[in-house]
Scaffold this motif. Structure first.
Motif, PDB file in Angstrom:
ATOM      1  N   HIS A  26       0.824  -1.202   0.000  1.00 47.40           N
ATOM      2  CA  HIS A  26       0.000   0.000   0.000  1.00 47.40           C
ATOM      3  C   HIS A  26       0.862   1.258   0.000  1.00 47.40           C
ATOM      4  O   HIS A  26       1.816   1.356   0.768  1.00 47.40           O
ATOM      5  N   SER A  27       0.543   2.196  -0.879  1.00 41.57           N
ATOM      6  CA  SER A  27       1.160   3.510  -0.888  1.00 41.57           C
ATOM      7  C   SER A  27       2.690   3.395  -0.964  1.00 41.57           C
ATOM      8  O   SER A  27       3.212   2.739  -1.859  1.00 41.57           O
ATOM      9  N   TYR A  28       3.427   4.023  -0.027  1.00 38.27           N
ATOM     10  CA  TYR A  28       4.883   3.928  -0.060  1.00 38.27           C
ATOM     11  C   TYR A  28       5.355   2.482   0.082  1.00 38.27           C
ATOM     12  O   TYR A  28       6.461   2.146  -0.356  1.00 38.27           O
ATOM     13  N   GLY A  51      -2.931   2.093  -4.333  1.00 41.33           N
ATOM     14  CA  GLY A  51      -2.645   3.467  -3.938  1.00 41.33           C
ATOM     15  C   GLY A  51      -1.185   3.821  -4.113  1.00 41.33           C
ATOM     16  O   GLY A  51      -0.598   4.550  -3.329  1.00 41.33           O
ATOM     17  N   SER A  52      -0.580   3.332  -5.187  1.00 45.02           N
ATOM     18  CA  SER A  52       0.872   3.429  -5.359  1.00 45.02           C
ATOM     19  C   SER A  52       1.298   4.735  -6.010  1.00 45.02           C
ATOM     20  O   SER A  52       0.752   5.122  -7.050  1.00 45.02           O
ATOM     21  N   PRO A  53       2.330   5.403  -5.458  1.00 41.21           N
ATOM     22  CA  PRO A  53       2.915   6.562  -6.130  1.00 41.21           C
ATOM     23  C   PRO A  53       3.930   6.162  -7.191  1.00 41.21           C
ATOM     24  O   PRO A  53       4.497   7.016  -7.871  1.00 41.21           O
ATOM     25  N   GLY A  54       4.167   4.862  -7.342  1.00 42.00           N
ATOM     26  CA  GLY A  54       5.191   4.326  -8.240  1.00 42.00           C
ATOM     27  C   GLY A  54       6.038   3.337  -7.471  1.00 42.00           C
ATOM     28  O   GLY A  54       5.925   3.203  -6.247  1.00 42.00           O
ATOM     29  N   THR A  55       6.901   2.640  -8.176  1.00 43.06           N
ATOM     30  CA  THR A  55       7.727   1.607  -7.551  1.00 43.06           C
ATOM     31  C   THR A  55       9.217   1.905  -7.617  1.00 43.06           C
ATOM     32  O   THR A  55      10.015   1.174  -7.029  1.00 43.06           O
ATOM     33  N   GLY A  56       9.585   2.948  -8.341  1.00 46.69           N
ATOM     34  CA  GLY A  56      10.984   3.193  -8.616  1.00 46.69           C
ATOM     35  C   GLY A  56      11.443   2.535  -9.899  1.00 46.69           C
ATOM     36  O   GLY A  56      12.572   2.752 -10.348  1.00 46.69           O
ATOM     37  N   ALA A  57      10.572   1.726 -10.519  1.00 45.60           N
ATOM     38  CA  ALA A  57      10.869   1.080 -11.804  1.00 45.60           C
ATOM     39  C   ALA A  57       9.973   1.680 -12.883  1.00 45.60           C
ATOM     40  O   ALA A  57       8.847   2.103 -12.605  1.00 45.60           O
ATOM     41  N   VAL A  66       2.358  -9.166 -11.352  1.00 41.63           N
ATOM     42  CA  VAL A  66       2.317  -7.822 -10.781  1.00 41.63           C
ATOM     43  C   VAL A  66       0.958  -7.208 -11.081  1.00 41.63           C
ATOM     44  O   VAL A  66       0.537  -7.109 -12.239  1.00 41.63           O
ATOM     45  N   TRP A  67       0.256  -6.801 -10.008  1.00 40.76           N
ATOM     46  CA  TRP A  67      -1.076  -6.224 -10.100  1.00 40.76           C
ATOM     47  C   TRP A  67      -1.035  -4.785  -9.607  1.00 40.76           C
ATOM     48  O   TRP A  67      -0.160  -4.410  -8.817  1.00 40.76           O
ATOM     49  N   ALA A  68      -1.997  -3.980 -10.066  1.00 41.90           N
ATOM     50  CA  ALA A  68      -2.072  -2.601  -9.596  1.00 41.90           C
ATOM     51  C   ALA A  68      -3.517  -2.129  -9.621  1.00 41.90           C
ATOM     52  O   ALA A  68      -4.307  -2.537 -10.485  1.00 41.90           O
ATOM     53  N   ALA A  69      -3.857  -1.283  -8.657  1.00 47.97           N
ATOM     54  CA  ALA A  69      -5.203  -0.705  -8.617  1.00 47.97           C
ATOM     55  C   ALA A  69      -5.144   0.640  -7.911  1.00 47.97           C
ATOM     56  O   ALA A  69      -4.282   0.873  -7.052  1.00 47.97           O
ATOM     57  N   ARG A  70      -6.071   1.507  -8.300  1.00 46.59           N
ATOM     58  CA  ARG A  70      -6.238   2.776  -7.601  1.00 46.59           C
ATOM     59  C   ARG A  70      -7.720   3.097  -7.526  1.00 46.59           C
ATOM     60  O   ARG A  70      -8.427   3.039  -8.539  1.00 46.59           O
ATOM     61  N   GLY A  71      -8.194   3.417  -6.344  1.00 47.81           N
ATOM     62  CA  GLY A  71      -9.594   3.736  -6.153  1.00 47.81           C
ATOM     63  C   GLY A  71      -9.964   5.093  -6.724  1.00 47.81           C
ATOM     64  O   GLY A  71      -9.116   5.977  -6.887  1.00 47.81           O
ATOM     65  N   GLY A  72     -11.244   5.256  -6.993  1.00 45.62           N
ATOM     66  CA  GLY A  72     -11.728   6.491  -7.590  1.00 45.62           C
ATOM     67  C   GLY A  72     -11.583   7.704  -6.701  1.00 45.62           C
ATOM     68  O   GLY A  72     -11.577   8.844  -7.194  1.00 45.62           O
ATOM     69  N   ASP A  73     -11.457   7.509  -5.371  1.00 42.05           N
ATOM     70  CA  ASP A  73     -11.331   8.623  -4.432  1.00 42.05           C
ATOM     71  C   ASP A  73      -9.933   8.734  -3.830  1.00 42.05           C
ATOM     72  O   ASP A  73      -9.759   9.350  -2.781  1.00 42.05           O
ATOM     73  N   ASP A  74      -8.948   8.155  -4.486  1.00 39.70           N
ATOM     74  CA  ASP A  74      -7.587   8.172  -3.959  1.00 39.70           C
ATOM     75  C   ASP A  74      -6.836   9.403  -4.477  1.00 39.70           C
ATOM     76  O   ASP A  74      -6.623   9.548  -5.681  1.00 39.70           O
ATOM     77  N   TRP A  75      -6.407  10.248  -3.554  1.00 33.35           N
ATOM     78  CA  TRP A  75      -5.699  11.470  -3.940  1.00 33.35           C
ATOM     79  C   TRP A  75      -4.346  11.201  -4.592  1.00 33.35           C
ATOM     80  O   TRP A  75      -3.781  12.099  -5.237  1.00 33.35           O
ATOM     81  N   ALA A 114     -12.539   3.336  -3.748  1.00 34.28           N
ATOM     82  CA  ALA A 114     -11.656   3.359  -2.577  1.00 34.28           C
ATOM     83  C   ALA A 114     -10.899   4.673  -2.486  1.00 34.28           C
ATOM     84  O   ALA A 114     -10.434   5.229  -3.490  1.00 34.28           O
ATOM     85  N   GLY A 115     -10.777   5.186  -1.257  1.00 31.62           N
ATOM     86  CA  GLY A 115      -9.883   6.292  -0.984  1.00 31.62           C
ATOM     87  C   GLY A 115      -8.514   5.759  -0.605  1.00 31.62           C
ATOM     88  O   GLY A 115      -8.304   4.541  -0.516  1.00 31.62           O
ATOM     89  N   HIS A 116      -7.580   6.659  -0.346  1.00 33.63           N
ATOM     90  CA  HIS A 116      -6.210   6.211  -0.126  1.00 33.63           C
ATOM     91  C   HIS A 116      -6.077   5.288   1.079  1.00 33.63           C
ATOM     92  O   HIS A 116      -5.190   4.424   1.102  1.00 33.63           O
ATOM     93  N   SER A 117      -6.956   5.429   2.050  1.00 32.36           N
ATOM     94  CA  SER A 117      -6.846   4.621   3.270  1.00 32.36           C
ATOM     95  C   SER A 117      -7.939   3.569   3.406  1.00 32.36           C
ATOM     96  O   SER A 117      -8.097   2.980   4.480  1.00 32.36           O
ATOM     97  N   THR A 118      -8.681   3.285   2.317  1.00 33.41           N
ATOM     98  CA  THR A 118      -9.831   2.384   2.463  1.00 33.41           C
ATOM     99  C   THR A 118      -9.799   1.167   1.536  1.00 33.41           C
ATOM    100  O   THR A 118     -10.832   0.576   1.262  1.00 33.41           O
ATOM    101  N   TYR A 119      -8.623   0.778   1.074  1.00 30.40           N
ATOM    102  CA  TYR A 119      -8.543  -0.388   0.191  1.00 30.40           C
ATOM    103  C   TYR A 119      -8.908  -1.688   0.907  1.00 30.40           C
ATOM    104  O   TYR A 119      -9.296  -2.661   0.259  1.00 30.40           O
TER     105      TYR A 119
END
Length: 342
Positions: free
Chosen positions: A225-227, A248-254, A266-275, A312-317
């Protein structure tokens, strides 16, 4: 991490936005923002160094971790948490004492506990030695002993969801891994890979321990999650896991999923309310430091398997009943065809 440049909606959700005002101006804005955060790193460590820290004992000495020594490890870490609670109470830190006392209770199974500083905890939910499916939760910024309750709640919600969705006869376990010093959300450290680089060897060691306890057969999934997704990105190469899910990922460095050098899906998702969608997805060198984490993991350019996270918001995954939690459980259980996609 600051505000972000404004966007107009374009075609698709992944990669279909256009920046208002042109790429050069947005690029300068992003670099100025990141430069300000890195400059702040000169001040923040100095101010943090003078803050008093609650005393706590050194971690318990444990026998090499095996299925046969799990009970011994749990007991030793509970005793260590109880001693940490006594020391915190004597230091008049009632909040830390209450947290430590809670973790010392018999219902908590701790593979590791260190009450010093911001704290380190590795908690097991379920029967690790018999598990066929193991999920490791890797947290993001602002997670510490002082905020451990919300991290435990996420792990418990996933554990309950796995129990509901698992086929008959399938044994599951969740490992809540607070095994590194997470950065503060409002700090320069959250914009660089420094904390992730420090955490990576510890996460690799945890996975090795899990393989020792549970054997080579169980599926292991990292839910980052996130960082925490930066930590997973720095740990991924050659790691013996089956799936890595970034939420809620800002990126992985790759730049790409292939750049993680992992055999895992490798999977990824971001909720509609995630800043976090408004965080600049770039990587630049400023003052000799690499700032930012590169390609947005939910874009086609990254190449992950993008799955639905609903609103999902940033803290509700890991919110009970959410689309994101249902899909994360499917990934852990290996029910990849049932995972829903955007």
């Amino acid at each position: 991490m600051g505000s972000a440049p404004k966007y107009r909606r374009g075609g698709g959700r992944a990669g279909g936005r256009r920046r208002v005002g042109g790429g050069h101006r947005a690029g300068r804005w992003c670099r100025a923002t990141l430069a300000a955060l890195v400059t702040g790193a000169v001040v923040l460590p100095l101010s943090a160094a003078v803050r008093p820290q609650t005393p706590a004992p050194a971690p318990a000495r444990l026998a090499p971790l095996r299925a046969s020594t799990l009970g011994e490890a749990y007991a030793a870490n509970r005793a260590n948490a109880a001693e940490a609670a006594r020391m915190a109470a004597a230091d008049h830190d009632r909040d830390r004492a209450a947290t430590d006392r809670h973790l010392a209770s018999p219902e908590y199974h701790l593979l590791h506990f260190d009450g010093r500083g911001s704290g380190r905890v590795t908690e097991v939910l379920g029967d690790l030695a018999r598990a066929d499916r193991i999920a490791v939760l890797v947290p993001g910024s602002d997670t510490s002993l002082d905020t451990y309750g919300r991290f435990h709640a996420a792990a418990a919600a996933l554990h309950r969801q796995l129990a509901r969705q698992a086929p008959a006869g399938t044994h599951t376990a969740v490992v809540a891994w607070l095994g590194y010093e997470t950065p503060g959300t409002v700090s320069a450290t959250v914009t660089t890979t420094g904390r992730a680089e420090q955490a990576a060897p510890r996460l690799r060691a945890l996975v090795a321990d899990l393989r020792t306890v549970a054997g080579p057969g169980p599926r292991i999934s990292l839910l980052c999650h996130s960082y925490g997704s930066v930590v997973c990105g720095r740990s991924a190469a050659g790691l013996a896991v089956d799936d890595i899910a970034l939420v809620g990922s800002p990126g992985t460095g790759a730049d790409t999923a292939a750049g993680l050098h992992t055999r895992a899906r490798v999977w990824a998702a971001r909720g509609g309310d995630d800043w976090v969608e408004h965080v600049p997805h770039l990587s630049v060198d400023l003052f000799g430091t690499s700032v930012g984490f590169g390609t947005d993991p939910v874009t086609p350019a990254f190449g992950a398997r993008v799955f639905t996270a609903g609103d999902a918001g940033h803290s509700t995954y890991f919110e009970p009943g959410s689309t994101s939690l249902t899909n994360l459980a499917r990934i852990v259980l290996g029910e990849t065809k049932a995972v829903t996609h955007d």
